[in-house]
Design a protein around this motif. Structure first.
Motif, PDB file in Angstrom:
ATOM      1  N   MET A   1     -10.475  -1.776 -11.881  1.00 37.31           N
ATOM      2  CA  MET A   1      -9.893  -0.753 -11.020  1.00 37.31           C
ATOM      3  C   MET A   1     -10.643  -0.732  -9.696  1.00 37.31           C
ATOM      4  N   ASN A   2      -9.887  -0.652  -8.617  1.00 33.25           N
ATOM      5  CA  ASN A   2     -10.463  -0.651  -7.278  1.00 33.25           C
ATOM      6  C   ASN A   2     -10.621   0.779  -6.781  1.00 33.25           C
ATOM      7  N   PRO A   3     -11.844   1.294  -6.742  1.00 31.00           N
ATOM      8  CA  PRO A   3     -12.026   2.629  -6.177  1.00 31.00           C
ATOM      9  C   PRO A   3     -11.933   2.554  -4.660  1.00 31.00           C
ATOM     10  N   ALA A   4     -11.012   3.277  -4.070  1.00 30.09           N
ATOM     11  CA  ALA A   4     -10.829   3.256  -2.623  1.00 30.09           C
ATOM     12  C   ALA A   4     -10.249   4.591  -2.189  1.00 30.09           C
ATOM     13  N   SER A   5     -10.634   5.047  -1.013  1.00 29.27           N
ATOM     14  CA  SER A   5     -10.126   6.334  -0.540  1.00 29.27           C
ATOM     15  C   SER A   5      -8.794   6.189   0.180  1.00 29.27           C
ATOM     16  N   ASN A   6      -8.466   4.978   0.618  1.00 29.99           N
ATOM     17  CA  ASN A   6      -7.210   4.750   1.328  1.00 29.99           C
ATOM     18  C   ASN A   6      -6.245   3.953   0.472  1.00 29.99           C
ATOM     19  N   LEU A   7      -4.974   4.249   0.652  1.00 34.30           N
ATOM     20  CA  LEU A   7      -3.899   3.487   0.036  1.00 34.30           C
ATOM     21  C   LEU A   7      -3.235   2.717   1.161  1.00 34.30           C
ATOM     22  N   ILE A   8      -3.162   1.397   1.033  1.00 32.09           N
ATOM     23  CA  ILE A   8      -2.627   0.562   2.101  1.00 32.09           C
ATOM     24  C   ILE A   8      -1.405  -0.179   1.580  1.00 32.09           C
ATOM     25  N   LEU A   9      -0.301  -0.058   2.315  1.00 37.87           N
ATOM     26  CA  LEU A   9       0.953  -0.696   1.929  1.00 37.87           C
ATOM     27  C   LEU A   9       1.210  -1.906   2.810  1.00 37.87           C
ATOM     28  N   VAL A  10       1.400  -3.054   2.158  1.00 37.31           N
ATOM     29  CA  VAL A  10       1.742  -4.285   2.867  1.00 37.31           C
ATOM     30  C   VAL A  10       3.070  -4.786   2.318  1.00 37.31           C
ATOM     31  N   GLY A  11       3.726  -5.628   3.076  1.00 32.25           N
ATOM     32  CA  GLY A  11       4.981  -6.198   2.624  1.00 32.25           C
ATOM     33  C   GLY A  11       5.880  -6.472   3.811  1.00 32.25           C
ATOM     34  N   PRO A  12       6.996  -7.139   3.542  1.00 37.24           N
ATOM     35  CA  PRO A  12       7.900  -7.519   4.630  1.00 37.24           C
ATOM     36  C   PRO A  12       8.646  -6.324   5.213  1.00 37.24           C
ATOM     37  N   MET A  13       9.223  -6.552   6.387  1.00 38.24           N
ATOM     38  CA  MET A  13      10.039  -5.501   6.998  1.00 38.24           C
ATOM     39  C   MET A  13      11.197  -5.175   6.050  1.00 38.24           C
ATOM     40  N   GLY A  14      11.502  -3.894   5.965  1.00 34.57           N
ATOM     41  CA  GLY A  14      12.579  -3.456   5.093  1.00 34.57           C
ATOM     42  C   GLY A  14      12.146  -3.170   3.664  1.00 34.57           C
ATOM     43  N   ALA A  15      10.868  -3.354   3.356  1.00 35.63           N
ATOM     44  CA  ALA A  15      10.387  -3.092   1.992  1.00 35.63           C
ATOM     45  C   ALA A  15      10.233  -1.600   1.720  1.00 35.63           C
ATOM     46  N   GLY A  16      10.172  -0.797   2.786  1.00 32.68           N
ATOM     47  CA  GLY A  16      10.057   0.650   2.615  1.00 32.68           C
ATOM     48  C   GLY A  16       8.650   1.185   2.796  1.00 32.68           C
ATOM     49  N   LYS A  17       7.798   0.456   3.501  1.00 31.01           N
ATOM     50  CA  LYS A  17       6.400   0.866   3.623  1.00 31.01           C
ATOM     51  C   LYS A  17       6.258   2.268   4.223  1.00 31.01           C
ATOM     52  N   THR A  18       7.008   2.566   5.265  1.00 33.35           N
ATOM     53  CA  THR A  18       6.888   3.878   5.902  1.00 33.35           C
ATOM     54  C   THR A  18       7.563   4.971   5.081  1.00 33.35           C
ATOM     55  N   CYS A  19       8.783   4.722   4.611  1.00 32.34           N
ATOM     56  CA  CYS A  19       9.510   5.737   3.815  1.00 32.34           C
ATOM     57  C   CYS A  19       8.780   6.048   2.515  1.00 32.34           C
ATOM     58  N   ILE A  20       8.400   5.008   1.793  1.00 33.11           N
ATOM     59  CA  ILE A  20       7.681   5.201   0.533  1.00 33.11           C
ATOM     60  C   ILE A  20       6.298   5.782   0.819  1.00 33.11           C
ATOM     61  N   GLY A  21       5.668   5.287   1.886  1.00 32.41           N
ATOM     62  CA  GLY A  21       4.348   5.780   2.268  1.00 32.41           C
ATOM     63  C   GLY A  21       4.339   7.275   2.543  1.00 32.41           C
ATOM     64  N   LYS A  22       5.380   7.762   3.186  1.00 32.40           N
ATOM     65  CA  LYS A  22       5.467   9.201   3.483  1.00 32.40           C
ATOM     66  C   LYS A  22       5.489  10.009   2.189  1.00 32.40           C
ATOM     67  N   ARG A  23       6.268   9.576   1.239  1.00 31.40           N
ATOM     68  CA  ARG A  23       6.369  10.292  -0.040  1.00 31.40           C
ATOM     69  C   ARG A  23       5.071  10.198  -0.842  1.00 31.40           C
ATOM     70  N   LEU A  24       4.426   9.031  -0.796  1.00 26.82           N
ATOM     71  CA  LEU A  24       3.144   8.875  -1.497  1.00 26.82           C
ATOM     72  C   LEU A  24       2.065   9.746  -0.859  1.00 26.82           C
TER      73      LEU A  24
END
Length: 193
Positions: A1-24
């Motif tokens: 398990m990776n202990p980290a204070s930040n959650l970072i979303l990577v992936g191609p355009m259209g994957a939902g990084k911003t929309c999903i990120g907002k909800r997370l």
């Protein structure tokens, strides 16, 4: 398990990084930062204009500087741009400063989600499907390289994806403000269907 204070979303355009990120971010009580919006705010102009005047190399330099500043903070959900993983220093920084989730989306789904989007400079270059396939071939191995967790967004909308991903993160991500684990401890690779 990776202990980290930040959650970072990577992936191609259209994957939902911003929309999903907002909800997370709402779910975990964190602050969402969209790296592309940060770059635009710092530059005082749009990404399209940056590409037009400085080219992709100029944009990538701005992206590298923005990410270096952003990930120094704690308690963030960072939605990166699709090409953030192209730079080796960015990849190192993302691995060191966050729990990285690779949000995957297929090219057919990207074409559907981005059909009316005219804001992406890389999609203005020729046939969209060819561009997306080429980008996928180049970037998919880099997303896998940095990811602690793989999550496929093809079969769900952003609300459903965020809910399912939050459930997985509850068991996979140990959020902490302490010093981050060494890279060897970050080898959790989980796939969802």
């Amino acid at each position: 398990m990776n202990p980290a204070s930040n959650l970072i979303l990577v992936g191609p355009m259209g994957a939902g990084k911003t929309c999903i990120g907002k909800r997370l971010a709402e779910h975990f009580g964190l602050r969402l930062v969209d790296a592309d919006r940060e770059i635009e705010q710092q530059a005082g102009t749009s990404i399209n204009t940056i590409f037009e005047h400085e080219g992709e190399a100029g944009f990538r330099a701005r992206e590298r500087a923005a990410l270096a500043t952003l990930v120094r903070e704690d308690g963030l959900v960072v939605a990166t741009g699709g090409g953030a993983v192209l730079d080796a220093d960015n990849r190192r920084l993302l691995r060191e400063r966050g729990f990285v989730v690779h949000l995957h989306v297929s090219v057919p789904q990207q074409l559907e989600r981005l059909a009316r989007d005219r804001s992406r400079p890389l999609l203005a270059r020729g046939d969209r499907e060819d561009v997306l396939r080429t980008l996928s071939e180049l970037r998919a191995p880099l997303y896998r390289e940095v990811a602690d967790l793989y999550f496929d967004t093809d079969a769900c909308n952003s609300q459903e994806a965020a809910m399912r991903l939050a459930q997985q993160l509850t068991t996979q991500w140990q959020r902490t403000d302490a010093t981050h684990a060494p890279a060897e401890a970050r080898m959790i690779r989980t796939e969802t269907t």
